[in-house]
Design an enzyme around this catalytic site. Structure first.
Site, PDB file in Angstrom:
ATOM      1  N   SER A 136       0.852  -1.183   0.000  1.00  0.00           N
ATOM      2  CA  SER A 136       0.000   0.000   0.000  1.00  0.00           C
ATOM      3  C   SER A 136       0.893   1.240   0.000  1.00  0.00           C
ATOM      4  O   SER A 136       1.797   1.354   0.829  1.00  0.00           O
ATOM      5  CB  SER A 136      -0.877  -0.037   1.262  1.00  0.00           C
ATOM      6  OG  SER A 136      -1.643   1.128   1.390  1.00  0.00           O
ATOM      7  N   LYS A 162      -1.217  -0.799  -4.351  1.00  0.00           N
ATOM      8  CA  LYS A 162      -2.403  -0.031  -3.944  1.00  0.00           C
ATOM      9  C   LYS A 162      -1.991   1.415  -3.712  1.00  0.00           C
ATOM     10  O   LYS A 162      -1.028   1.688  -3.005  1.00  0.00           O
ATOM     11  CB  LYS A 162      -2.972  -0.663  -2.673  1.00  0.00           C
ATOM     12  CG  LYS A 162      -3.905   0.208  -1.871  1.00  0.00           C
ATOM     13  CD  LYS A 162      -4.661  -0.623  -0.850  1.00  0.00           C
ATOM     14  CE  LYS A 162      -4.786   0.063   0.487  1.00  0.00           C
ATOM     15  NZ  LYS A 162      -5.529  -0.752   1.460  1.00  0.00           N
ATOM     16  N   LYS A 164      -3.096   5.184  -2.447  1.00  0.00           N
ATOM     17  CA  LYS A 164      -4.071   5.965  -1.684  1.00  0.00           C
ATOM     18  C   LYS A 164      -4.476   7.181  -2.505  1.00  0.00           C
ATOM     19  O   LYS A 164      -3.607   7.866  -3.067  1.00  0.00           O
ATOM     20  CB  LYS A 164      -3.436   6.430  -0.368  1.00  0.00           C
ATOM     21  CG  LYS A 164      -3.159   5.299   0.604  1.00  0.00           C
ATOM     22  CD  LYS A 164      -4.435   4.758   1.206  1.00  0.00           C
ATOM     23  CE  LYS A 164      -4.149   3.756   2.310  1.00  0.00           C
ATOM     24  NZ  LYS A 164      -5.379   3.198   2.884  1.00  0.00           N
ATOM     25  N   ASP A 190      -7.255   3.193  -3.122  1.00  0.00           N
ATOM     26  CA  ASP A 190      -7.991   3.167  -1.851  1.00  0.00           C
ATOM     27  C   ASP A 190      -8.280   4.603  -1.425  1.00  0.00           C
ATOM     28  O   ASP A 190      -7.356   5.390  -1.220  1.00  0.00           O
ATOM     29  CB  ASP A 190      -7.166   2.454  -0.771  1.00  0.00           C
ATOM     30  CG  ASP A 190      -7.901   2.317   0.555  1.00  0.00           C
ATOM     31  OD1 ASP A 190      -9.082   2.721   0.642  1.00  0.00           O
ATOM     32  OD2 ASP A 190      -7.298   1.786   1.520  1.00  0.00           O
ATOM     33  N   GLU A 215     -11.165   0.824  -3.521  1.00  0.00           N
ATOM     34  CA  GLU A 215     -11.499   0.464  -2.141  1.00  0.00           C
ATOM     35  C   GLU A 215     -12.147   1.652  -1.419  1.00  0.00           C
ATOM     36  O   GLU A 215     -11.625   2.759  -1.455  1.00  0.00           O
ATOM     37  CB  GLU A 215     -10.197   0.048  -1.439  1.00  0.00           C
ATOM     38  CG  GLU A 215     -10.361  -0.427  -0.008  1.00  0.00           C
ATOM     39  CD  GLU A 215      -9.011  -0.865   0.603  1.00  0.00           C
ATOM     40  OE1 GLU A 215      -8.013  -0.999  -0.142  1.00  0.00           O
ATOM     41  OE2 GLU A 215      -8.970  -1.065   1.823  1.00  0.00           O
ATOM     42  N   ASP A 240     -13.928  -1.778   2.767  1.00  0.00           N
ATOM     43  CA  ASP A 240     -13.024  -1.940   3.908  1.00  0.00           C
ATOM     44  C   ASP A 240     -13.783  -1.445   5.152  1.00  0.00           C
ATOM     45  O   ASP A 240     -14.456  -2.231   5.835  1.00  0.00           O
ATOM     46  CB  ASP A 240     -11.727  -1.137   3.636  1.00  0.00           C
ATOM     47  CG  ASP A 240     -10.772  -1.040   4.819  1.00  0.00           C
ATOM     48  OD1 ASP A 240     -11.125  -1.473   5.917  1.00  0.00           O
ATOM     49  OD2 ASP A 240      -9.653  -0.497   4.663  1.00  0.00           O
ATOM     50  N   LYS A 264     -10.078  -7.197   7.474  1.00  0.00           N
ATOM     51  CA  LYS A 264      -9.066  -6.847   8.479  1.00  0.00           C
ATOM     52  C   LYS A 264      -9.514  -7.472   9.778  1.00  0.00           C
ATOM     53  O   LYS A 264     -10.641  -7.226  10.234  1.00  0.00           O
ATOM     54  CB  LYS A 264      -8.964  -5.328   8.650  1.00  0.00           C
ATOM     55  CG  LYS A 264      -8.286  -4.626   7.490  1.00  0.00           C
ATOM     56  CD  LYS A 264      -8.152  -3.137   7.765  1.00  0.00           C
ATOM     57  CE  LYS A 264      -7.562  -2.446   6.541  1.00  0.00           C
ATOM     58  NZ  LYS A 264      -7.690  -0.979   6.646  1.00  0.00           N
ATOM     59  N   GLY A 292      -4.359  -4.367   5.848  1.00  0.00           N
ATOM     60  CA  GLY A 292      -3.357  -4.138   6.895  1.00  0.00           C
ATOM     61  C   GLY A 292      -3.650  -2.861   7.652  1.00  0.00           C
ATOM     62  O   GLY A 292      -4.378  -1.987   7.175  1.00  0.00           O
TER      63      GLY A 292
END
Ligand code: OSB
Ligand code: MG
Length: 376
Positions: A136, A162, A164, A190, A215, A240, A264, A292
């Site tokens: 990530s 991934k 952000k 995400d 996400e 998520d 998670k 995570g």
């Protein structure tokens, strides 16, 4: 399983690099390591919590409070605990506080596996001996810095990248990555709840980049608007923040709010619930992957064991220790066995030893609980 004592250590561990998401910037991880002791056996887990209630409503402080006031007393007053799934039942009357429940649930799962002489992965029903892993990448000040990170992690073989995103740091960043690197790199975004349905035009633009998923684009507690959004997007939505339980997952699947779920362990209240969500998703052909929370080695080990279940068919955010830490609290550290892959340990429990020397460097507080003390 007769629990003699529970120990809670609070750790403050500096991140190698700051990590920024749409909800804020983190420079260190403040979390708990909980150990449950039964004769010669010790089970470990770490709390997924952050120092501030910015990802969910919990913090390391609330996790500590709920453990001391409610969950540890419940554990010590339970008549008998035969299997870790009994813990899940035991904690059922306590509403939410999932990260607090998960840390004790996880320590009991590790203890149980060690007592049985089997790996945590095996205890959970996992069969994979190796897993693919992803990484990530946080929000950076410039697109160039994001590109540098992408290059580094592709070089290390990570199987999913991934990125952000947040308003103003989305379409151009993803476009720049697609232009600079092979169009085949497994890429996703995400948003950590940074958008609303008013932003549908921005989100639709992301459809052109062949992302594996986007996400949690919308609110942390929403499954209705996500269903409306999914109807308008070609890119699969992955939830998520919105999924706290197998019931949430069932409703989201029924509504069409997502096509993928990020599991998670902390967010859903422990490994027992995580496995239930895995099983439900499997029966609906919804792939899952392990998210995570910037875990240190103990949390990472739990995530690896969980990822050995077969419907964890998308690489998780279970990168190696050196992604975040100068030194990790387990030995050996979590290291890629081959590019982008991690071995699932087959030794009893989480399969990593605690590196007490490193752990003790980061401990800022320690408390011990025994049945006599708690139930006096
Ligand atoms: O949304 O997945 C998230 C970190 C902290 C809080 C929320 C998230 C994340 C990450 C990092 O994306 C995942 C990791 O590498 O541990
Ligand atoms: Mg997320």
């Amino acid at each position: 399983m007769n629990i003699d004592k529970v120990e809670i250590s609070r750790l403050k561990m500096p991140l190698k690099n700051q990590f920024e998401t749409s909800f804020g910037r983190l420079t260190y991880k403040d979390f708990l390591v909980v150990s449950v002791h039964s004769g010669d056996f010790i089970g470990y887990a770490e709390s997924a919590s952050l120092p501030y209630p910015i990802y969910n409503e919990e913090t390391t402080g609330t996790v500590s409070y709920i453990l001391k006031e409610f969950l540890i007393p419940k554990l010590f007053s339970a008549k008998s605990i035969k299997h870790p799934t009994d813990i899940h039942e035991l904690f059922m009357p306590i509403r939410r506080n999932n990260m607090a429940k998960a840390v004790l649930d996880g320590a009991i799962w590790d203890l149980y596996s060690k007592q049985q002489g089997i790996s945590l992965a095996t205890a959970l029903g996992g069969h994979k001996s190796e897993i693919d892993v992803g990484v990530s990448i946080g929000i950076e000040d410039t697109v160039e810095k994001v590109l540098e990170k992408v290059e580094q992690f592709i070089g290390e073989g990570y199987k999913k990248i991934k990125i952000k995103i947040k308003p103003g740091h989305d379409v151009e960043v993803i476009r720049a990555i697609r232009e600079q690197f092979s169009p085949n790199i497994p890429l996703m975004a995400d948003a950590n709840s940074a958008y609303s349905l008013n932003d549908v035009n921005i989100l639709k633009q992301l459809d052109q980049f062949n992302l594996i998923m986007i996400e949690q684009p919308l609110s942390h507690d929403d499954i209705i608007d996500h269903a409306k959004l999914q109807e308008q997007l070609a890119t699969p939505i992955c939830l998520d923040e919105s999924i706290h339980s197998v019931e949430d997952a069932r409703k989201a699947i029924e509504l069409g709010s997502c096509k993928i779920i990020n599991i998670k362990v902390g967010r859903v209240g422990g490994l027992t619930e995580a496995k239930k969500i895995h099983d439900l998703c499997k029966s609906h052909n919804i792939p899952v992957w392990c998210g995570g929370m910037l875990e240190a080695g103990i949390g990472r080990a739990h995530n690896i064991a969980l990822s050995s279940l077969d419907n964890f068919s998308i690489p998780g955010d279970t990168s190696a220790s050196d992604r975040y830490w100068a030194y990790d609290i387990v030995t050996p550290e979590v290291m890629l066995s081959q590019p982008g892959r991690l071995q699932v340990p087959d030794s009893p429990g989480i399969g990593y030893e605690i590196n007490e020397a490193v752990l003790n460097q980061y401990v800022i507080d320690k408390e011990l609980f025994t049945k006599e003390l708690i139930l006096k």
